[in-house]
Design a protein around this motif. Structure first.
Motif, short mmCIF file in Angstrom:
data_model
loop_
_atom_site.label_atom_id
_atom_site.label_comp_id
_atom_site.label_asym_id
_atom_site.label_seq_id
_atom_site.Cartn_x
_atom_site.Cartn_y
_atom_site.Cartn_z
N GLU A 109 0.80 -1.23 0.00
CA GLU A 109 0.00 0.00 0.00
C GLU A 109 0.83 1.27 0.00
OE1 GLU A 109 -3.10 -0.14 -0.49
OE2 GLU A 109 -3.38 -2.30 -0.18
N SER A 110 2.16 1.14 -0.03
CA SER A 110 3.07 2.31 -0.07
C SER A 110 2.76 3.30 1.05
CB SER A 110 2.95 3.00 -1.44
OG SER A 110 3.25 2.10 -2.48
N PHE A 111 2.73 2.80 2.27
CA PHE A 111 2.42 3.66 3.41
C PHE A 111 3.39 4.83 3.52
CE2 PHE A 111 2.90 4.95 7.82
CZ PHE A 111 1.60 5.22 8.18
N ALA A 112 4.65 4.60 3.20
CA ALA A 112 5.66 5.66 3.32
C ALA A 112 5.28 6.88 2.46
CB ALA A 112 7.03 5.14 2.93
N ARG A 113 4.70 6.64 1.31
CA ARG A 113 4.28 7.74 0.43
C ARG A 113 3.16 8.56 1.06
NH1 ARG A 113 1.57 5.48 -4.47
NH2 ARG A 113 -0.29 5.73 -3.18
N TYR A 114 2.16 7.88 1.60
CA TYR A 114 1.06 8.57 2.28
C TYR A 114 1.59 9.34 3.49
CZ TYR A 114 -2.33 5.78 -0.39
OH TYR A 114 -3.08 5.21 -1.38
N PHE A 115 2.52 8.72 4.20
CA PHE A 115 3.10 9.35 5.39
C PHE A 115 3.83 10.64 5.02
CE2 PHE A 115 6.41 9.89 8.60
CZ PHE A 115 5.68 9.77 9.77
N MET A 116 4.65 10.59 3.97
CA MET A 116 5.39 11.78 3.55
C MET A 116 4.45 12.87 3.06
SD MET A 116 8.47 11.53 4.33
CE MET A 116 8.85 13.12 3.56
N ASN A 117 3.38 12.51 2.39
CA ASN A 117 2.39 13.50 1.97
C ASN A 117 1.80 14.22 3.17
OD1 ASN A 117 2.77 12.75 -0.70
ND2 ASN A 117 0.99 11.41 -0.77
N SER A 118 1.47 13.45 4.21
CA SER A 118 0.92 14.05 5.43
C SER A 118 1.94 14.94 6.12
CB SER A 118 0.46 12.94 6.40
OG SER A 118 -0.68 12.28 5.90
N ILE A 119 3.21 14.52 6.13
CA ILE A 119 4.27 15.31 6.76
C ILE A 119 4.45 16.64 6.04
CG2 ILE A 119 6.76 15.43 7.13
CD1 ILE A 119 5.43 13.76 9.21
N ILE A 120 4.46 16.61 4.72
CA ILE A 120 4.63 17.84 3.92
C ILE A 120 3.50 18.82 4.22
CG2 ILE A 120 4.58 18.78 1.58
CD1 ILE A 120 6.00 16.16 0.69
N ILE A 121 2.28 18.33 4.18
CA ILE A 121 1.12 19.19 4.44
C ILE A 121 1.15 19.71 5.87
CG2 ILE A 121 -1.40 19.20 4.69
CD1 ILE A 121 -1.47 17.24 2.31
N LEU A 122 1.46 18.84 6.81
CA LEU A 122 1.51 19.24 8.22
C LEU A 122 2.54 20.32 8.46
CD1 LEU A 122 0.75 18.76 11.23
CD2 LEU A 122 2.53 16.99 11.26
N PHE A 123 3.74 20.15 7.95
CA PHE A 123 4.82 21.10 8.21
C PHE A 123 4.49 22.49 7.68
CE2 PHE A 123 8.67 23.27 6.75
CZ PHE A 123 9.37 23.38 7.94
N PHE A 124 4.13 22.58 6.42
CA PHE A 124 3.90 23.89 5.82
C PHE A 124 2.61 24.53 6.32
CE2 PHE A 124 6.88 22.06 2.71
CZ PHE A 124 7.79 23.11 2.62
N ALA A 125 1.60 23.72 6.64
CA ALA A 125 0.35 24.27 7.18
C ALA A 125 0.59 24.86 8.57
CB ALA A 125 -0.73 23.20 7.23
N VAL A 126 1.38 24.19 9.40
CA VAL A 126 1.67 24.70 10.75
C VAL A 126 2.51 25.97 10.67
CG1 VAL A 126 2.94 24.22 12.88
CG2 VAL A 126 1.42 22.50 11.93
#
Length: 275
Positions: free
Chosen positions: A64-81
């Motif tokens: 399921e390529s969890f690492a890809r979903y995880f990195m997408n969430s990290i990118i959004i989280l960092f810049f949104a915060v």
């Protein structure tokens, strides 16, 4: 329990302990079942497990390529915060340090903003985002989540309004301009509150499902909550993967609260709104 506490406070403490233990039990049971096979969980839910395996986690990462979903969430989280802290601190500094006509109205405006979810205005927001060509872009989600500043503004406004005027006056006498005073004096002093704002907002942004669902259309850009919902949509067939993905999505935020809970509480006390 402290014998000096009143009856009501003791009851509240008992309720809080029960709620906390219930949450710990649920998280522990989720983690425990995530190492069991699907057939074992479904046929022997409360019984002795047949065995433990890491196959569920391997499947989530590999298939399921969890690492890809995880990195997408990290990118959004960092810049949104980052965007949220930048906007809310500037707005709060103006509201907290300066008295002007409409100041109270703006505070009430942000207070009311906490009562209305973004879903109520999703149609005009979608049309605006589509109009500037940001559909299926991280930027669209970052802009929407990073501008949810009602709660941070209220916390920081109260903090800035409590700071003694002597600090501002001393900096002015030394020849410091507004931006210098803000970035070198006021902003660093607000770090405990800002830290709390970052953590509390991170939970909301990390768990956000609706906004990425609407604005991120390609699978390559989807986030962790969308992967979890993908499994839970057909729970009987994906029970094992759903359990593993749920654990993986919970761990990052859980670790933040475990290690930084004291700073969160101190930040809330520093930015608490007066009654």
């Amino acid at each position: 329990m402290d014998k000096n506490k009143g009856p009501l406070e003791k009851v509240i403490n008992v309720i809080m302990w029960i709620a906390s233990l219930s949450i710990i039990f649920v998280l522990g049971y989720l983690f425990y079942n995530s190492f069991r096979t699907k057939s074992d969980v479904m046929t022997n839910t409360l019984g002795k497990p047949a065995g433990f395996t890491a196959e569920n986690y391997i499947r989530v990462f590999v298939n399921e390529s969890f690492a890809r979903y995880f990195m997408n969430s990290i990118i959004i989280l960092f810049f949104a915060v980052v965007l949220l802290v930048f906007l809310s601190s500037f707005v709060a500094y103006g509201l907290g340090r300066y008295k002007f006509r409409g100041n109270k109205f703006l505070r009430i405006f942000f207070l009311i903003g906490m009562m209305f979810p973004v879903q109520l205005g999703i149609v005009p927001i979608f049309l605006m985002i589509k109009g500037v060509g940001l559909i299926d872009s991280y930027v669209s989600v970052i802009l929407i989540l990073g501008t949810a500043i009602s709660m941070p503004v209220l916390m920081l406004t109260e903090f800035f309004s409590k700071l003694p005027n002597e600090i501002y006056e001393a900096a002015t006498l030394d020849g410091a301009g507004e931006l210098t005073i803000f970035f070198r004096i006021m902003f660093p002093m607000a770090q405990p509150v800002i830290f709390s704002v970052c953590l509390i907002s991170s939970v909301s942004i990390w768990n956000q499902f609706f906004i990425p669902l609407v604005f991120l259309q390609s699978d390559a850009k989807k986030t962790v909550p969308q992967l979890v919902v993908k499994f839970t949509g057909n729970l009987f067939n994906n029970m094992d993967s759903a359990l593993a993905a749920s654990v993986l999505s919970t761990i990052p935020i859980l670790l933040l609260f475990v290690f930084f809970s004291k700073k969160v509480l101190s930040g809330f006390m520093g930015g608490a709104v007066k009654g």
